[in-house]
Design a protein around this motif. Structure first.
Motif, PDB file in Angstrom:
ATOM      1  N   ALA A   1      -2.267  -1.585  12.917  1.00 35.83           N
ATOM      2  CA  ALA A   1      -3.146  -1.473  14.086  1.00 35.83           C
ATOM      3  C   ALA A   1      -2.596  -2.210  15.295  1.00 35.83           C
ATOM      4  N   HIS A   2      -1.599  -3.075  15.068  1.00 35.47           N
ATOM      5  CA  HIS A   2      -1.032  -3.871  16.162  1.00 35.47           C
ATOM      6  C   HIS A   2       0.287  -3.301  16.684  1.00 35.47           C
ATOM      7  N   VAL A   3       0.757  -2.198  16.101  1.00 35.15           N
ATOM      8  CA  VAL A   3       2.002  -1.584  16.548  1.00 35.15           C
ATOM      9  C   VAL A   3       1.692  -0.653  17.719  1.00 35.15           C
ATOM     10  N   VAL A   4       2.262  -0.937  18.892  1.00 40.12           N
ATOM     11  CA  VAL A   4       1.948  -0.173  20.105  1.00 40.12           C
ATOM     12  C   VAL A   4       3.140   0.622  20.637  1.00 40.12           C
ATOM     13  N   GLY A   5       4.296   0.520  19.974  1.00 38.50           N
ATOM     14  CA  GLY A   5       5.469   1.251  20.416  1.00 38.50           C
ATOM     15  C   GLY A   5       6.476   1.386  19.293  1.00 38.50           C
ATOM     16  N   ARG A   6       7.204   2.497  19.297  1.00 42.23           N
ATOM     17  CA  ARG A   6       8.167   2.773  18.225  1.00 42.23           C
ATOM     18  C   ARG A   6       9.258   3.699  18.754  1.00 42.23           C
ATOM     19  N   THR A   7      10.267   3.964  17.918  1.00 44.70           N
ATOM     20  CA  THR A   7      11.278   4.967  18.238  1.00 44.70           C
ATOM     21  C   THR A   7      10.898   6.280  17.551  1.00 44.70           C
TER      22      THR A   7
ATOM     23  N   VAL B   1       4.726 -15.400  11.463  1.00 43.39           N
ATOM     24  CA  VAL B   1       4.425 -15.140  12.874  1.00 43.39           C
ATOM     25  C   VAL B   1       3.080 -14.436  13.033  1.00 43.39           C
ATOM     26  N   PHE B   2       2.797 -13.478  12.145  1.00 47.50           N
ATOM     27  CA  PHE B   2       1.611 -12.645  12.320  1.00 47.50           C
ATOM     28  C   PHE B   2       0.498 -12.924  11.307  1.00 47.50           C
ATOM     29  N   SER B   3       0.643 -14.027  10.570  1.00 46.83           N
ATOM     30  CA  SER B   3      -0.416 -14.493   9.659  1.00 46.83           C
ATOM     31  C   SER B   3      -0.869 -13.427   8.666  1.00 46.83           C
ATOM     32  N   CYS B   4       0.099 -12.865   7.939  1.00 45.86           N
ATOM     33  CA  CYS B   4      -0.233 -11.880   6.897  1.00 45.86           C
ATOM     34  C   CYS B   4       0.444 -12.293   5.586  1.00 45.86           C
ATOM     35  N   GLU B   5       0.298 -13.574   5.256  1.00 44.34           N
ATOM     36  CA  GLU B   5       0.987 -14.160   4.106  1.00 44.34           C
ATOM     37  C   GLU B   5       0.606 -13.514   2.779  1.00 44.34           C
ATOM     38  N   ARG B   6      -0.657 -13.155   2.625  1.00 38.33           N
ATOM     39  CA  ARG B   6      -1.088 -12.595   1.337  1.00 38.33           C
ATOM     40  C   ARG B   6      -0.379 -11.277   1.049  1.00 38.33           C
ATOM     41  N   ASN B   7      -0.326 -10.393   2.027  1.00 37.22           N
ATOM     42  CA  ASN B   7       0.360  -9.114   1.821  1.00 37.22           C
ATOM     43  C   ASN B   7       1.849  -9.321   1.598  1.00 37.22           C
TER      44      ASN B   7
ATOM     45  N   VAL C   1       3.584  -0.640  27.574  1.00 38.73           N
ATOM     46  CA  VAL C   1       2.606  -0.883  26.510  1.00 38.73           C
ATOM     47  C   VAL C   1       2.314  -2.374  26.350  1.00 38.73           C
ATOM     48  N   ALA C   2       2.854  -3.195  27.222  1.00 44.47           N
ATOM     49  CA  ALA C   2       2.582  -4.639  27.282  1.00 44.47           C
ATOM     50  C   ALA C   2       2.703  -5.332  25.925  1.00 44.47           C
ATOM     51  N   PRO C   3       3.890  -5.298  25.333  1.00 39.39           N
ATOM     52  CA  PRO C   3       4.042  -5.927  24.013  1.00 39.39           C
ATOM     53  C   PRO C   3       4.070  -7.453  24.080  1.00 39.39           C
ATOM     54  N   THR C   4       3.481  -8.073  23.087  1.00 40.32           N
ATOM     55  CA  THR C   4       3.634  -9.517  22.925  1.00 40.32           C
ATOM     56  C   THR C   4       4.919  -9.812  22.158  1.00 40.32           C
ATOM     57  N   HIS C   5       5.304  -8.863  21.279  1.00 47.68           N
ATOM     58  CA  HIS C   5       6.496  -9.035  20.448  1.00 47.68           C
ATOM     59  C   HIS C   5       7.278  -7.728  20.394  1.00 47.68           C
ATOM     60  N   ILE C   6       8.605  -7.857  20.381  1.00 45.64           N
ATOM     61  CA  ILE C   6       9.492  -6.707  20.219  1.00 45.64           C
ATOM     62  C   ILE C   6      10.442  -7.021  19.070  1.00 45.64           C
TER      63      ILE C   6
ATOM     64  N   LYS D   1       3.822 -19.468  15.123  1.00 45.24           N
ATOM     65  CA  LYS D   1       2.769 -18.604  14.609  1.00 45.24           C
ATOM     66  C   LYS D   1       1.965 -18.112  15.812  1.00 45.24           C
ATOM     67  N   PHE D   2       1.714 -16.799  15.870  1.00 41.54           N
ATOM     68  CA  PHE D   2       1.023 -16.225  17.018  1.00 41.54           C
ATOM     69  C   PHE D   2      -0.480 -16.283  16.779  1.00 41.54           C
ATOM     70  N   GLY D   3      -1.186 -16.844  17.745  1.00 39.12           N
ATOM     71  CA  GLY D   3      -2.611 -17.062  17.555  1.00 39.12           C
ATOM     72  C   GLY D   3      -3.510 -15.966  18.079  1.00 39.12           C
ATOM     73  N   GLY D   4      -2.979 -15.083  18.916  1.00 43.10           N
ATOM     74  CA  GLY D   4      -3.821 -14.042  19.498  1.00 43.10           C
ATOM     75  C   GLY D   4      -3.737 -12.726  18.741  1.00 43.10           C
ATOM     76  N   ARG D   5      -4.131 -11.668  19.421  1.00 42.09           N
ATOM     77  CA  ARG D   5      -4.026 -10.327  18.845  1.00 42.09           C
ATOM     78  C   ARG D   5      -2.687  -9.738  19.291  1.00 42.09           C
ATOM     79  N   PRO D   6      -1.740  -9.573  18.373  1.00 39.58           N
ATOM     80  CA  PRO D   6      -0.397  -9.134  18.781  1.00 39.58           C
ATOM     81  C   PRO D   6      -0.352  -7.667  19.196  1.00 39.58           C
ATOM     82  N   ARG D   7       0.594  -7.367  20.068  1.00 47.63           N
ATOM     83  CA  ARG D   7       0.925  -5.999  20.448  1.00 47.63           C
ATOM     84  C   ARG D   7       2.428  -5.864  20.183  1.00 47.63           C
ATOM     85  N   ILE D   8       2.758  -5.145  19.120  1.00 48.77           N
ATOM     86  CA  ILE D   8       4.124  -5.143  18.607  1.00 48.77           C
ATOM     87  C   ILE D   8       4.830  -3.827  18.904  1.00 48.77           C
ATOM     88  N   VAL D   9       6.021  -3.925  19.475  1.00 49.97           N
ATOM     89  CA  VAL D   9       6.911  -2.775  19.599  1.00 49.97           C
ATOM     90  C   VAL D   9       8.012  -2.950  18.559  1.00 49.97           C
ATOM     91  N   SER D  10       8.152  -1.980  17.685  1.00 54.82           N
ATOM     92  CA  SER D  10       9.210  -2.020  16.679  1.00 54.82           C
ATOM     93  C   SER D  10      10.264  -0.983  17.024  1.00 54.82           C
TER      94      SER D  10
END
Length: 269
Positions: free
Chosen positions: A37-43, A121-127, A73-78, A12-21
Motif C-alpha cells: 500500500a506504500h508503493v507509489v512508483g515502479r518500473t 526502515v519500514f517497521s515490518c519485522e514480523r513479516n 509521486v513525492a516519494p519518501t524513499h527510492i 527507522k522511518f516514523g511516518g507513512r512511507p511513499r516508496i518508489v521501487s
C-alpha cells in the motif's frame, strides 16, 4: 540505524512511507513484507504481484527513468540496485529530499540482510522474520541435497547479438553454485560479459542454460546454440526470474533449483 549496500546508514522511518521501487524483485518483496500500500512508483518490469502492481504508476525503465515522474509521486524513499540502475541516476536522485536506499545482493544469503534492512526502515519485522525462516529452511535443505550432485560447468546466457553471459561474482552464479554448477569463466572484467561467436564455439560447458530474461530465449534458440557449441553439450531453457530475482522470490528460487538439479541429472543420464 542500519546501512545499505553502499554503506549509507538509514533511520527507522516514523511516518507513512511513499516508496518508489526501481527494482522488479524488490517491488515484489515490498508486497511480501506487507508494504504494498506504500508503493507509489515502479518500473514496467515490476510485474509481480501481477494484480496489485497494475495500479501503481510507472516512472520509466530501470535504465531510462523519468526523474520528473518519480518526483511527481513525492516519494519518501527510492529503492535502487547497483546492477540494475545507473550511477548517474543515483547521483541525480541523491540531490532530492527522498531517502535513497541502495541494494546489491550477490549471493543468496544476502537476502537475509536485505529483509532486515527493509524491515528496520519500514517497521515490518514480523513479516521479515517469516521470510528469513523460510529462506534458511530451504537453503539448509538444498545444501544437504547438493552433496549428491556432481560438479558441472555451465554457460548461462542472458542475451544474444551479442551473446552475453554472467561472471562468477553475480547473484545468478551464486544460485547455481548451490547445486554444484560452476559458471564458465570468460576473460572479461565485466560482470555480464559479451562473447564472440569464435570464443563461444571453443567453450565446452557440461550444460548451457538459456535464460527467459532479459532476452526471452525460446525453444527455437536451442538449435541455434547447439549449432555453435559442440554437439555433445546439453542446452536447456531456464526461468530467469527464479535464478536472478532476489527478495522473497529467492525462496521459490531455491525450490526451482532443486527441481533444476533433478532435470539436469535426467538430461545427462
Amino acid at each position: 540505524m542500519v546501512a545499505d549496500a553502499i554503506g549509507v546508514e538509514h533511520d527507522k522511518f516514523g511516518g507513512r512511507p511513499r516508496i518508489v521501487s526501481l527494482v522488479p524483485s524488490i517491488t515484489e518483496l515490498l508486497f511480501a513484507l506487507g508494504l504494498g500500500a506504500h508503493v507509489v512508483g515502479r518500473t514496467p518490469f515490476c510485474i509481480h504481484p501481477k494484480k496489485q502492481v497494475g495500479e501503481i504508476p510507472c516512472v520509466g525503465g530501470t535504465k531510462t527513468l523519468n526523474t520528473g515522474k518519480i518526483m511527481a509521486v513525492a516519494p519518501t524513499h527510492i529503492l535502487l540496485n547497483i546492477d540494475e540502475n545507473k550511477q548517474n541516476l543515483y547521483e541525480k536522485l541523491a540531490e532530492t529530499k527522498s531517502r535513497i536506499i541502495v541494494t546489491h545482493p550477490t549471493k543468496v544469503e544476502d537476502n537475509l540482510e536485505l529483509y532486515d534492512l527493509l524491515a528496520y526502515v519500514f517497521s515490518c519485522e514480523r513479516n521479515a522474520e517469516t521470510l528469513k525462516a523460510q529462506l534458511i529452511s530451504r537453503l539448509k535443505k538444498l545444501r544437504r541435497q547438493s552433496e549428491s550432485h556432481p560438479s558441472l560447468s555451465v554457460l548461462y546466457l542472458i542475451w544474444k547479438k551479442p551473446w552475453m553471459t554472467i561472471s562468477k561474482d553475480t547473484y545468478i552464479a551464486s544460485m547455481l553454485s548451490l547445486i554444484n554448477m560452476r559458471t564458465l569463466c570468460v576473460d572479461s572484467d565485466s560482470r555480464y560479459p559479451s562473447i564472440s561467436d569464435s570464443v563461444f564455439a571453443k567453450l565446452k560447458p557440461n550444460v548451457c542454460m538459456l535464460s527467459s530474461e532479459p532476452f526471452p530465449f525460446k525453444q527455437k534458440h536451442i538449435e541455434e546454440v547447439n549449432n555453435i557449441l559442440p554437439s555433445s553439450q546439453k542446452t536447456i531453457l531456464v526461468n530467469g526470474e527464479m535464478l536472478s530475482w532476489y527478495g522473497n522470490r529467492a525462496i521459490a528460487g531455491l525450490d526451482y533449483l532443486e527441481n533444476l538439479a533433478s532435470r539436469i541429472s535426467e538430461v545427462n543420464n
